[in-house]
Write a protein that holds these residues in place. Sequence first.
Motif, PDB file in Angstrom:
ATOM      1  N   GLY A   9       0.788  -1.222   0.000  1.00 26.29           N
ATOM      2  CA  GLY A   9       0.000   0.000   0.000  1.00 26.29           C
ATOM      3  C   GLY A   9       0.823   1.276   0.000  1.00 26.29           C
ATOM      4  O   GLY A   9       0.314   2.341  -0.344  1.00 26.29           O
TER       5      GLY A   9
ATOM      6  N   ALA B  38       1.460   2.756  -3.622  1.00 27.38           N
ATOM      7  CA  ALA B  38       0.227   3.350  -4.137  1.00 27.38           C
ATOM      8  C   ALA B  38      -0.026   4.705  -3.485  1.00 27.38           C
ATOM      9  O   ALA B  38      -0.465   5.654  -4.136  1.00 27.38           O
ATOM     10  N   ALA B  39       0.259   4.809  -2.185  1.00 25.63           N
ATOM     11  CA  ALA B  39       0.110   6.089  -1.496  1.00 25.63           C
ATOM     12  C   ALA B  39       1.091   7.116  -2.054  1.00 25.63           C
ATOM     13  O   ALA B  39       0.746   8.292  -2.229  1.00 25.63           O
TER      14      ALA B  39
ATOM     15  N   ALA C  26      -0.162   8.256  -5.495  1.00 21.61           N
ATOM     16  CA  ALA C  26      -1.279   9.193  -5.342  1.00 21.61           C
ATOM     17  C   ALA C  26      -0.777  10.567  -4.907  1.00 21.61           C
ATOM     18  O   ALA C  26      -1.270  11.602  -5.377  1.00 21.61           O
TER      19      ALA C  26
ATOM     20  N   HIS D   9       7.408   4.692  -3.334  1.00 25.90           N
ATOM     21  CA  HIS D   9       7.061   4.560  -4.749  1.00 25.90           C
ATOM     22  C   HIS D   9       8.310   4.639  -5.619  1.00 25.90           C
ATOM     23  O   HIS D   9       8.421   3.920  -6.619  1.00 25.90           O
TER      24      HIS D   9
ATOM     25  N   LEU E 236      -0.257   5.821   6.272  1.00 21.87           N
ATOM     26  CA  LEU E 236      -1.159   5.676   5.125  1.00 21.87           C
ATOM     27  C   LEU E 236      -2.530   6.264   5.444  1.00 21.87           C
ATOM     28  O   LEU E 236      -3.170   6.868   4.567  1.00 21.87           O
TER      29      LEU E 236
ATOM     30  N   ALA F  54      -4.085   9.258   3.239  1.00 27.47           N
ATOM     31  CA  ALA F  54      -5.391   9.050   2.614  1.00 27.47           C
ATOM     32  C   ALA F  54      -6.391  10.119   3.047  1.00 27.47           C
ATOM     33  O   ALA F  54      -7.174  10.619   2.232  1.00 27.47           O
TER      34      ALA F  54
ATOM     35  N   PRO G 213      -7.354   4.237   2.401  1.00 28.33           N
ATOM     36  CA  PRO G 213      -6.070   3.561   2.586  1.00 28.33           C
ATOM     37  C   PRO G 213      -6.157   2.052   2.449  1.00 28.33           C
ATOM     38  O   PRO G 213      -5.198   1.411   2.009  1.00 28.33           O
TER      39      PRO G 213
ATOM     40  N   ARG H 275      -7.934   0.455   0.336  1.00 26.52           N
ATOM     41  CA  ARG H 275      -7.874   0.146  -1.097  1.00 26.52           C
ATOM     42  C   ARG H 275      -6.424   0.113  -1.569  1.00 26.52           C
ATOM     43  O   ARG H 275      -6.052  -0.718  -2.391  1.00 26.52           O
ATOM     44  N   TRP H 276      -5.592   1.031  -1.048  1.00 24.03           N
ATOM     45  CA  TRP H 276      -4.168   0.991  -1.404  1.00 24.03           C
ATOM     46  C   TRP H 276      -3.548  -0.336  -0.960  1.00 24.03           C
ATOM     47  O   TRP H 276      -2.784  -0.943  -1.700  1.00 24.03           O
TER      48      TRP H 276
ATOM     49  N   GLY I 192      -3.071  -1.813  -4.303  1.00 22.10           N
ATOM     50  CA  GLY I 192      -1.936  -1.021  -4.763  1.00 22.10           C
ATOM     51  C   GLY I 192      -0.761  -1.903  -5.155  1.00 22.10           C
ATOM     52  O   GLY I 192      -0.423  -2.858  -4.457  1.00 22.10           O
TER      53      GLY I 192
END
Length: 315
Positions: free
Chosen positions: A171, A174-175, A178, A194, A250, A254, A261, A263-264, A268
């Motif tokens: 996750g 993905a955070a 974003a 990331h 996270l 979010a 979060p 969903r990440w 993610g």
Amino acid sequence: MSADTPSVADVGEFGVISRITAGLRQPPSTLLGPGDDAAVIAASDGRVVASTDVLVENVHFRLDWSNPDHVGRKAVAVNLADVAAMGAVPTAVLVGLACPPSTPADVLAGISGGIAAAATAAGAGVVGGDLVGAPQLVISITALGDLGGRAPVTRAGARPGDVVAVTGRIGWSAAGLATLSRGFRSPVAVVAAHRVPEPPYAAGPAAADAGATAMVDVSDGLLADLGHVAAASTVAIDVRSDALELPQKLVDVAAALGADPMRWVLTGGEDHALAATFPGAVPDGWRVIGTVAEGSGVTVDGRPYEGASGWQHWG
């Protein structure tokens, strides 16, 4: 970039190669490194685990979001994570790199430096590759690994009654994506996640030694990659959301971005954690998050997940 910074066209193909290969350190498994038609790698096990990934500029990375060193490190991490997911120890990487002739030589030096640093940290050597001209910057890494006498842990071995466990962060990338997509460069922790994944390489062989029945690199998203395990093993997998770690960082990011979060964590990609199934107790550092049963597909808390389960090219 100053006007007097030389491009790869100025330096020339072999000049660039010399810059890239100068000072490379090799592990004992490298019997013959860069400089010949091909490298020679020791394979004491008699088998070699091999994997390839391609990273394309503005698809997998952006040089306005990441510096060249980040890109090189990420290129290695996404490949060696696949080797670890088979239960193997990384031994070598081969690098294919294409770029426009106007690319600053310093960019390639930064990428190659990141590649070398990430490979060395994982115990692997950079043993060769190829450099070509192209309209777009593309990096292809082939990663090799040694099973050390272990049976490879595939996606197809999960059995009803097994538990599902993960190790490594999920996750976070993905955070970070974003955050960058909204034009921010902080919080640093998620942006860094990331830019440069940190796969738990040693956890792959440890899981194999502990009797893991199936394993996968979490590259496209936890649910998507567990879906590959479920399909290959012809079983059903259920993930318990209350068993998943949801770090406060996270949650905070979010809340600031108006995102979910969980969903990440569930969907993610690009963290390159490892997910595996075990018939009983799991090794240190692994977290049980679900179960394997007869049936098919992946559910969350006993129900189908609404929305995309992860990244899919051309999806």
